[in-house]
Design an enzyme around this catalytic site. Sequence first.
Site, PDB file in Angstrom:
ATOM      1  N   GLN A   1     -11.722  16.602  12.977  1.00 17.50           N
ATOM      2  CA  GLN A   1     -10.680  17.625  13.033  1.00 17.50           C
ATOM      3  C   GLN A   1      -9.403  17.124  13.699  1.00 17.50           C
ATOM      4  O   GLN A   1      -8.306  17.287  13.166  1.00 17.50           O
ATOM      5  CB  GLN A   1     -11.193  18.863  13.776  1.00 17.50           C
ATOM      6  CG  GLN A   1     -10.128  19.948  13.842  1.00 17.50           C
ATOM      7  CD  GLN A   1     -10.688  21.301  14.231  1.00 17.50           C
ATOM      8  OE1 GLN A   1     -11.862  21.432  14.520  1.00 17.50           O
ATOM      9  NE2 GLN A   1      -9.854  22.298  14.235  1.00 17.50           N
TER      10      GLN A   1
ATOM     11  N   GLU B   1     -17.440  18.233   7.763  1.00 15.02           N
ATOM     12  CA  GLU B   1     -17.532  19.613   7.276  1.00 15.02           C
ATOM     13  C   GLU B   1     -16.208  19.966   6.604  1.00 15.02           C
ATOM     14  O   GLU B   1     -15.175  19.388   6.900  1.00 15.02           O
ATOM     15  CB  GLU B   1     -17.900  20.571   8.403  1.00 15.02           C
ATOM     16  CG  GLU B   1     -17.013  20.511   9.611  1.00 15.02           C
ATOM     17  CD  GLU B   1     -16.157  21.737   9.716  1.00 15.02           C
ATOM     18  OE1 GLU B   1     -16.664  22.816   9.410  1.00 15.02           O
ATOM     19  OE2 GLU B   1     -14.989  21.602  10.069  1.00 15.02           O
TER      20      GLU B   1
ATOM     21  N   GLY C   1     -18.091  15.223  17.571  1.00 15.93           N
ATOM     22  CA  GLY C   1     -19.174  14.458  16.973  1.00 15.93           C
ATOM     23  C   GLY C   1     -18.687  13.553  15.858  1.00 15.93           C
ATOM     24  O   GLY C   1     -19.043  12.384  15.780  1.00 15.93           O
ATOM     25  N   THR C   2     -17.838  14.114  14.975  1.00 15.19           N
ATOM     26  CA  THR C   2     -17.387  13.334  13.818  1.00 15.19           C
ATOM     27  C   THR C   2     -16.431  12.230  14.246  1.00 15.19           C
ATOM     28  O   THR C   2     -16.604  11.064  13.901  1.00 15.19           O
ATOM     29  CB  THR C   2     -16.683  14.249  12.798  1.00 15.19           C
ATOM     30  OG1 THR C   2     -17.542  15.344  12.496  1.00 15.19           O
ATOM     31  CG2 THR C   2     -16.395  13.497  11.522  1.00 15.19           C
TER      32      THR C   2
ATOM     33  N   THR D   1     -13.412  20.917  25.469  1.00 13.70           N
ATOM     34  CA  THR D   1     -13.765  21.703  24.290  1.00 13.70           C
ATOM     35  C   THR D   1     -15.261  21.684  24.033  1.00 13.70           C
ATOM     36  O   THR D   1     -15.745  22.436  23.216  1.00 13.70           O
ATOM     37  CB  THR D   1     -13.061  21.166  23.036  1.00 13.70           C
ATOM     38  OG1 THR D   1     -13.365  19.785  22.920  1.00 13.70           O
ATOM     39  CG2 THR D   1     -11.569  21.344  23.144  1.00 13.70           C
TER      40      THR D   1
ATOM     41  N   ASN E   1      -5.037  15.838  25.449  1.00 12.27           N
ATOM     42  CA  ASN E   1      -4.418  17.141  25.178  1.00 12.27           C
ATOM     43  C   ASN E   1      -3.761  17.750  26.404  1.00 12.27           C
ATOM     44  O   ASN E   1      -2.674  18.297  26.319  1.00 12.27           O
ATOM     45  CB  ASN E   1      -5.458  18.122  24.640  1.00 12.27           C
ATOM     46  CG  ASN E   1      -5.795  17.822  23.196  1.00 12.27           C
ATOM     47  OD1 ASN E   1      -5.022  17.162  22.508  1.00 12.27           O
ATOM     48  ND2 ASN E   1      -6.933  18.284  22.731  1.00 12.27           N
TER      49      ASN E   1
ATOM     50  N   ASN F   1       0.482  18.375  18.157  1.00 13.08           N
ATOM     51  CA  ASN F   1       0.450  17.356  17.111  1.00 13.08           C
ATOM     52  C   ASN F   1       1.845  16.924  16.695  1.00 13.08           C
ATOM     53  O   ASN F   1       2.059  15.770  16.340  1.00 13.08           O
ATOM     54  CB  ASN F   1      -0.321  17.873  15.896  1.00 13.08           C
ATOM     55  CG  ASN F   1      -1.789  18.064  16.222  1.00 13.08           C
ATOM     56  OD1 ASN F   1      -2.279  17.510  17.196  1.00 13.08           O
ATOM     57  ND2 ASN F   1      -2.485  18.847  15.423  1.00 13.08           N
TER      58      ASN F   1
ATOM     59  N   GLU G   1       2.370  -7.595  16.029  1.00 15.52           N
ATOM     60  CA  GLU G   1       3.188  -7.933  17.190  1.00 15.52           C
ATOM     61  C   GLU G   1       2.809  -7.098  18.403  1.00 15.52           C
ATOM     62  O   GLU G   1       2.897  -7.561  19.531  1.00 15.52           O
ATOM     63  CB  GLU G   1       4.665  -7.691  16.875  1.00 15.52           C
ATOM     64  CG  GLU G   1       5.402  -8.943  16.502  1.00 15.52           C
ATOM     65  CD  GLU G   1       6.840  -8.661  16.157  1.00 15.52           C
ATOM     66  OE1 GLU G   1       7.621  -8.415  17.082  1.00 15.52           O
ATOM     67  OE2 GLU G   1       7.174  -8.670  14.971  1.00 15.52           O
TER      68      GLU G   1
END
Length: 450
Positions: free
Chosen positions: A11, A71, A144-145, A179, A206, A228, A254
Amino acid sequence: MRECISIHIGQAGIQVGNACWELYCLEHGIQPDGQMPGDKTVGGGDDAFNTFFSETGAGKHVPRAVFVDLEPTVIDEVRTGTYRQLFHPEQLISGKEDAANNFARGHYTIGKEIVDLCLDRIRKLADNCTGLQGFLVFNAVGGGTGSGLGSLLLERLSVDYGKKSKLGFTVYPSPQVSTSVVEPYNSVLSTHSLLEHTDVSILLDNEAIYDICRRSLNIERPTYTNLNRLVSQVISSLTASLRFDGALNVDVTEFQTNLVPYPRIHFMLSSYAPVISAEKAFHEQLSVAEITNSAFEPASMMAKCDPRHGKYMACCLMYRGDVVPKDVNAAVGTIKTKRTIQFVDWCPTGFKCGINYQPPTVVPGGDLAKVQRAVCMISNSTSVAEVFSRIDHKFDLMYAKRAFVHWYVGEGMEEGEFSEAREDLAALEKDYEEVGAEGGDDEDDEGEEY
């Protein structure tokens, strides 16, 4: 051409990726459907932006990127979002069930089923390049991903593309904001493979970026979109020299050469200046010296660690916009005379500068003001060790009681991998300590400057 392939995993990786591609498109004048009215040469051409976009015969510009998640929900947002026509459907790879914040699921059970498909897509993108320079890998190590599948992909990329450089943009867990409960496990297990399989890793966090949004942009409750967009400015500044022509160009390899003194010491801090809101920018014009100084402010760092607690080994300053080398040299000269910014004694020069004449672009309706010039700094500082020691401490508290470990073992991991990864990180902390140690000089003179 020196092409770069971006790989966005999980995500965090995908959402940062969305912000980046949105910004790239605006910078190059590419419309959401991939058409580029300003591009006169049909087909490949030697335009600098072709490092990031490939061009079809029909004049459509397609990002050299792959989005992967275990997912579908996050990738479905890309499939239905504004830029849905930009990407080839094969570039968006999603599985059916997610990694459930579990490194072992992302790395062993579920990630294993999807990784060959990803590598196949990456292979297709790579075949489309004339001189592939390397990979930019975006992920977070708390989930996890991003952690599990991220490490798995990096390991496989090392096998298939051994000599190509891999730059990681990695979101690390924050000190206060969390999180998930098992973040420390995932981070330690994932860093273990980042150590080996990335050449440069840029740490983002974050909480640090929330604070920048609150403090500098006066956003009371920043969303991930705000975060973001700020991160995408950093990444855009780093890659600007690959996508535009400038006075002092900096190549991906470089970075490596100038920032990494020893292979393991490759975790970088980043900062960006000026971060100001539109109403403030109206009243101030920031000089090169001012933005350079603010890039060195601890508050500008995009990871929660204080560079004053450590020493700098090397810095890379990427300026863009209305900047001339003379101003840069003056600004860097001033920084070097400042006692608060300390370099290790074995690396006296320590600055690598890049200049790009393309001024920073802002997203319409975004938070950042349109400015004439900006700087992005990537620095290798021994204070990064703070990030690791914090995660290691949390890891130890949980692992001492073997809390949550059965979820990992149940997915085919062995307990030994935990201790192996943890020892590797302990060694990393030690490495940072040794690198910062003076050659026989005493350390008492640090107190009075601050």
